[in-house]
Design an enzyme around this catalytic site. Sequence first.
Site, short mmCIF file in Angstrom:
data_model
loop_
_atom_site.label_atom_id
_atom_site.label_comp_id
_atom_site.label_asym_id
_atom_site.label_seq_id
_atom_site.Cartn_x
_atom_site.Cartn_y
_atom_site.Cartn_z
N PRO A 10 0.78 -1.23 0.00
CA PRO A 10 0.00 0.00 0.00
C PRO A 10 0.82 1.29 0.00
O PRO A 10 1.85 1.37 0.66
CB PRO A 10 -0.83 -0.10 1.29
CG PRO A 10 -0.18 -1.16 2.10
CD PRO A 10 0.48 -2.10 1.14
N ASN A 11 0.31 2.24 -0.74
CA ASN A 11 0.82 3.61 -0.82
C ASN A 11 2.11 3.75 -1.62
O ASN A 11 2.58 4.87 -1.85
CB ASN A 11 0.99 4.22 0.58
CG ASN A 11 -0.31 4.24 1.36
OD1 ASN A 11 -1.30 4.76 0.86
ND2 ASN A 11 -0.35 3.63 2.52
N ARG A 18 4.39 11.06 -2.00
CA ARG A 18 4.27 10.64 -0.61
C ARG A 18 5.56 10.93 0.17
O ARG A 18 6.63 10.39 -0.17
CB ARG A 18 4.03 9.14 -0.66
CG ARG A 18 4.07 8.46 0.64
CD ARG A 18 4.14 6.97 0.48
NE ARG A 18 3.93 6.38 1.77
CZ ARG A 18 4.24 5.15 2.08
NH1 ARG A 18 4.73 4.34 1.17
NH2 ARG A 18 4.04 4.71 3.28
N TYR A 23 10.87 8.99 1.30
CA TYR A 23 10.85 8.03 0.19
C TYR A 23 11.43 8.57 -1.12
O TYR A 23 11.51 7.83 -2.10
CB TYR A 23 9.42 7.52 -0.04
CG TYR A 23 8.84 6.84 1.19
CD1 TYR A 23 9.36 5.63 1.63
CD2 TYR A 23 7.80 7.42 1.92
CE1 TYR A 23 8.85 5.01 2.77
CE2 TYR A 23 7.29 6.81 3.06
CZ TYR A 23 7.82 5.61 3.48
OH TYR A 23 7.33 5.00 4.60
N ASN A 74 8.13 -5.57 -1.13
CA ASN A 74 8.04 -4.49 -0.15
C ASN A 74 6.58 -4.45 0.29
O ASN A 74 5.74 -3.85 -0.38
CB ASN A 74 8.46 -3.15 -0.78
CG ASN A 74 8.43 -2.02 0.24
OD1 ASN A 74 7.91 -2.18 1.35
ND2 ASN A 74 8.98 -0.88 -0.13
N ALA A 77 3.25 -1.03 4.77
CA ALA A 77 2.73 -1.07 6.15
C ALA A 77 2.35 -2.49 6.58
O ALA A 77 2.40 -2.80 7.78
CB ALA A 77 1.53 -0.14 6.28
N HIS A 80 4.44 -4.76 9.03
CA HIS A 80 4.38 -4.65 10.49
C HIS A 80 3.12 -5.25 11.10
O HIS A 80 2.94 -5.20 12.30
CB HIS A 80 4.50 -3.16 10.88
CG HIS A 80 5.53 -2.41 10.09
ND1 HIS A 80 6.85 -2.77 10.08
CD2 HIS A 80 5.43 -1.35 9.24
CE1 HIS A 80 7.53 -1.95 9.28
NE2 HIS A 80 6.68 -1.08 8.76
N ASP A 87 2.64 -16.09 6.21
CA ASP A 87 2.21 -17.47 5.98
C ASP A 87 2.21 -17.82 4.49
O ASP A 87 2.55 -18.95 4.11
CB ASP A 87 0.81 -17.71 6.57
CG ASP A 87 0.83 -17.83 8.09
OD1 ASP A 87 1.93 -17.96 8.66
OD2 ASP A 87 -0.25 -17.80 8.69
N GLU A 98 12.99 -9.31 1.27
CA GLU A 98 12.20 -8.19 1.80
C GLU A 98 12.96 -6.89 1.53
O GLU A 98 14.15 -6.80 1.82
CB GLU A 98 12.03 -8.39 3.31
CG GLU A 98 11.35 -7.24 4.03
CD GLU A 98 11.41 -7.40 5.57
OE1 GLU A 98 12.18 -8.27 6.06
OE2 GLU A 98 10.71 -6.65 6.26
N HIS A 100 12.80 -2.52 1.89
CA HIS A 100 12.19 -1.26 2.33
C HIS A 100 13.04 -0.11 1.81
O HIS A 100 14.27 -0.15 1.92
CB HIS A 100 12.10 -1.19 3.85
CG HIS A 100 11.28 -2.30 4.41
ND1 HIS A 100 9.91 -2.33 4.29
CD2 HIS A 100 11.64 -3.46 5.00
CE1 HIS A 100 9.46 -3.45 4.82
NE2 HIS A 100 10.49 -4.16 5.26
N SER A 102 13.03 3.01 2.93
CA SER A 102 13.58 3.75 4.07
C SER A 102 14.27 2.78 5.04
O SER A 102 14.06 1.57 4.98
CB SER A 102 12.44 4.49 4.80
OG SER A 102 11.55 3.55 5.39
N ARG A 107 13.31 4.27 12.44
CA ARG A 107 12.03 4.99 12.46
C ARG A 107 11.20 4.61 13.71
O ARG A 107 11.76 4.14 14.69
CB ARG A 107 11.30 4.75 11.14
CG ARG A 107 12.09 5.31 9.93
CD ARG A 107 11.37 5.14 8.63
NE ARG A 107 10.12 5.90 8.62
CZ ARG A 107 9.16 5.73 7.70
NH1 ARG A 107 9.33 4.83 6.73
NH2 ARG A 107 8.06 6.45 7.75
C1 DQA Z 1 8.27 0.98 3.74
C2 DQA Z 1 8.38 1.19 5.24
C3 DQA Z 1 7.06 0.91 5.93
O1 DQA Z 1 7.18 1.10 7.33
C4 DQA Z 1 5.99 1.84 5.42
O2 DQA Z 1 4.74 1.54 5.99
C5 DQA Z 1 5.91 1.87 3.93
C6 DQA Z 1 7.13 1.80 3.14
C7 DQA Z 1 9.56 1.38 2.99
O3 DQA Z 1 9.68 1.03 1.82
O4 DQA Z 1 10.43 2.06 3.56
O5 DQA Z 1 4.83 2.06 3.37
O6 DQA Z 1 8.04 -0.40 3.48
#
Ligand code: DQA
Length: 141
Positions: A10-11, A18, A23, A74, A77, A80, A87, A98, A100, A102, A107
């Site tokens: 998401p996002n 954003r 980012y 990635n 959110a 977390h 699963d 995985e 990210h 950031s 954080r």
């Molecule tokens: C993220 C870090 C996550 O905590 C956050 O919710 C994101 C982006 C990152 O790419 O740094 O949406 O996965």
Amino acid sequence: MKRILVLNGPNLNLLGIREPGIYGSESYAALVAMIEEKAKALGVSVEVRQTNHEGVLVDWIQEALGQFDGIVINPAAYTHTSVAILDAVKAVGLPTVEVHISDVSKREDFRQVSYIRAACVKTIAGHGFQGYLEAMEVLCK
Ligand code: DQA
């Protein structure tokens, strides 16, 4: 030819708009272009997808079985919060990295937990868009 699936949660479609201080100012389209260019350089095929929906990520991970050789994800959110995504990765058993953008370790406290990490061969955080390219290299080794 190796087939890599890159999944974004998401996002991440709002990259560039954003929170650019966290980012960066490059768009999601620019990220996809970088990943596709890297795939060419590595001689692999790649498919890049984004969704705002947890269940869609679960469906895509399940469907990857037999279709792809590895996953870069990635979960944003959902990293977390989502046992379902953890699963799904465990269920298919595909090598998964995985990513990210950031550095989540520097954080908020709620970002210190990653459910999916336990099922991943590697976690790359804080390397910006470059982290996705590094994850693709990991899957090619
Ligand atoms: C993220 C870090 C996550 O905590 C956050 O919710 C994101 C982006 C990152 O790419 O740094 O949406 O996965």
